[in-house]
Design an enzyme around this catalytic site. Structure first.
Site, PDB file in Angstrom:
ATOM      1  CB  ALA A  13      73.606  61.733  76.621  1.00  0.00           C
ATOM      2  NE  ARG A  24      81.767  53.388  68.330  1.00  0.00           N
ATOM      3  CZ  ARG A  24      81.140  54.093  69.206  1.00  0.00           C
ATOM      4  NH1 ARG A  24      81.479  53.883  70.450  1.00  0.00           N
ATOM      5  NH2 ARG A  24      80.336  55.326  68.949  1.00  0.00           N
ATOM      6  CD  GLU A  37      64.177  57.300  75.316  1.00  0.00           C
ATOM      7  OE1 GLU A  37      62.989  58.156  75.552  1.00  0.00           O
ATOM      8  OE2 GLU A  37      65.205  57.105  76.112  1.00  0.00           O
ATOM      9  CB  CYS A  47      72.844  71.263  76.794  1.00  0.00           C
ATOM     10  SG  CYS A  47      73.334  70.261  78.102  1.00  0.00           S
ATOM     11  CG  ASP A 289      71.490  63.783  83.510  1.00  0.00           C
ATOM     12  OD1 ASP A 289      72.772  63.992  83.481  1.00  0.00           O
ATOM     13  OD2 ASP A 289      70.627  64.707  82.867  1.00  0.00           O
ATOM     14  CG  ASN A 311      77.676  61.925  75.457  1.00  0.00           C
ATOM     15  OD1 ASN A 311      77.506  61.110  74.468  1.00  0.00           O
ATOM     16  ND2 ASN A 311      76.979  63.155  75.675  1.00  0.00           N
ATOM     17  CE  LYS A 367      84.347  94.531  89.894  1.00  0.00           C
ATOM     18  NZ  LYS A 367      83.417  93.607  89.585  1.00  0.00           N
ATOM     19  CE1 TYR A 432      99.360  89.749  76.115  1.00  0.00           C
ATOM     20  CE2 TYR A 432     101.647  89.858  75.310  1.00  0.00           C
ATOM     21  CZ  TYR A 432     100.340  90.459  75.640  1.00  0.00           C
ATOM     22  OH  TYR A 432     100.417  91.746  75.354  1.00  0.00           O
ATOM     23  CD1 TRP A 440     101.226  90.422  84.848  1.00  0.00           C
ATOM     24  CD2 TRP A 440     100.965  88.424  85.826  1.00  0.00           C
ATOM     25  NE1 TRP A 440     102.426  90.123  85.364  1.00  0.00           N
ATOM     26  CE2 TRP A 440     102.141  88.624  86.021  1.00  0.00           C
ATOM     27  CE3 TRP A 440     100.433  87.163  86.217  1.00  0.00           C
ATOM     28  CZ2 TRP A 440     103.152  88.031  86.402  1.00  0.00           C
ATOM     29  CZ3 TRP A 440     101.361  86.300  86.944  1.00  0.00           C
ATOM     30  CH2 TRP A 440     102.733  86.851  87.055  1.00  0.00           C
TER      31      TRP A 440
END
Length: 459
Positions: A13, A24, A37, A47, A289, A311, A367, A432, A440
């Protein structure tokens, strides 16, 4: 005038994003780009590996964003199966070995990017290298695990560790009809949450048929007469297994950087400035990482291994290498995951992290439901919020619930980045409609309760 040469160590990444962005900005006549690599793949989603193993993603190649051939077509000299062995900062060169031929050579650089990633924590236990024991960090790791699953006749799996990888791999193997046991030394699964929120994850996993053993540290990988894994042992018990998956976490892969004398932080990651340039080295950048980043809430350096950050780092590095300017100001520690239909999210600080940062705080836990309570399919979620005691500054949010729970944490991530108080969070104009939220929103309900806690605490 000869073109400058950029050497990139690591082709996933951060490394390939940096190389692509630099290309670019500068053409081949101005900038030669060489990438080392050591693996078989580039630009892939680590992931996504649990979902490939579990069968949600049908083919490995669906996880690959760009192949080596596609990078080469863009004018990048990408050398696969080539491992960097040494960085000579004084001589501005990198020694690398072709893993197929064994040949070694030095490559000079004008600019260097270190994007060596992270490696799975692999404790030194008896039997840890036995066939059937797997870490899951790369596509090669995922393929090796699938090969074992397809070859073994048994249906028992033990996951060591209950962090993001651990719970995601538990789901993957459950989908493959394995009897799954998760063993963790933590009080509850998901140590990235406070224990009271981790308990909700534990209860949900029990309901899914996953056996979760907490407060237990693995002391040995048990093997049979054929040398293959047959279980794991803790101080108090043994758990049979036909396959063992290590989900203990990762650590920065910075051996090269350490030997080269590059600055490392408390967690072993490289230290950079805001432009991702390695501190004290004008011609070396690092990202992904293998670096530590600034936590905007605590003000401390952290190691967070996420593809989203990697990234972004690559884009910023590529801009700097190409003569532009961009910065990475830091993170608030946002992460989401799931195990079957349970969604898990956190951002900002846990209670322990807030204490370690010397912060005084209050908490609020509520909750609520993911939609209006009368709407068909409304499901419970629990939201926990931390706020600074005197100021009411939002410090962290954790959410556990069903559909629609996890991505609500993005509201809190934005509020944390902006340095908002819980009182300001209450006034947010959120969307909402009954299918999506109660009148809420649960995050706002938690913020209201946090406001009351701040006022009750006084000074």
């Amino acid at each position: 005038m000869a073109a400058e040469r950029l050497v990139v160590i690591g082709g996933d990444a951060a490394g390939m994003s940096a190389a692509s962005q630099a290309r670019r900005m500068k053409g081949p006549d101005d900038l030669e780009i060489v990438v080392f690599e050591r693996g078989h793949f580039t630009s892939y989603s680590a992931c996504g590996i649990p979902y490939w193993v579990g069968g949600d993603v049908a083919e490995r190649d669906e996880l690959i964003a760009r192949t080596p051939e596609e990078h080469r077509e863009r004018g990048i000299d990408l050398r696969m199966r080539t491992e960097a062995l040494e960085i000579d900062t004084a001589g501005r060169r990198v020694r690398a070995r072709d893993l197929e031929s064994g040949e070694e050579s030095w490559t000079a650089y004008d600019k260097l990017v270190v994007a060596t990633g992270a490696r799975p924590v692999r404790p030194q236990l008896p039997g840890i290298d036995a066939p059937g024991v797997h870490g899951v960090q790369t596509l090669d790791d995922g393929q090796a695990l699938l090969d074992t699953l397809n070859a073994t006749g048994g249906r028992r799996a033990v996951i060591v560790g209950a962090g993001y990888i651990g719970v995601e791999m538990a789901e993957a193997l459950l989908h493959r009809d394995y009897e799954v046991t998760v063993v963790t030394r933590g009080r509850e699964p998901m140590s990235t949450l406070d224990p009271d929120m981790g308990r909700l994850v534990h209860e949900a996993m029990d309901g899914m048929g996953i056996t979760t053993v907490t407060g237990a540290e693995v002391t040995e990988i048990l093997t049979g007469e054929d040398g293959r894994v047959r279980g794991v042992a803790t101080k108090d018990a043994e758990y049979p297994a036909d396959v063992v998956v290590l989900g203990i976490g990762v650590e920065p892969r910075t051996d090269l950087a350490r030997k080269a004398g590059l600055p490392l932080g408390e967690h072993g990651g490289l230290l950079t400035d805001l432009a991702m340039r390695v501190r004290g080295h004008d011609d070396i950048w690092a990202g992904g990482d293998c670096v530590e980043v600034l936590d905007l809430v605590s003000g401390r350096e952290r190691h967070i291994a996420l593809g989203t950050h990697a990234n972004k780092h690559g884009q910023i590095i590529g801009s700097g290498v190409g003569g532009g300017y961009a910065t990475f100001p830091g993170v608030v520690g946002t992460a989401v995951s799931k195990v079957c239909d349970l969604e898990i999210a956190r951002t900002g600080l846990r209670e322990r992290e807030a204490r370690e940062a010397g912060l005084q705080f209050v908490t609020a836990t509520i909750k609520s439901t993911n939609s209006a309570g009368y709407y068909p399919g409304a499901a419970l979620m629990t939201v926990k919020m931390l706020a600074e005691r005197r100021t009411g500054r939002l410090l962290g949010v954790q959410i556990v619930g069903r559909e629609g729970a996890a991505k609500r944490v993005d509201i809190a991530a934005v509020a944390l980045t902006a340095g908002m108080t819980v009182e300001q969070v209450v006034t947010l104009d959120l969307g909402y409609a009954p299918p999506f939220s109660p009148v809420w929103d649960p995050v706002l309900v938690a913020a209201r309760k946090a406001v009351s806690a701040v006022r009750a605490a006084g000074n």
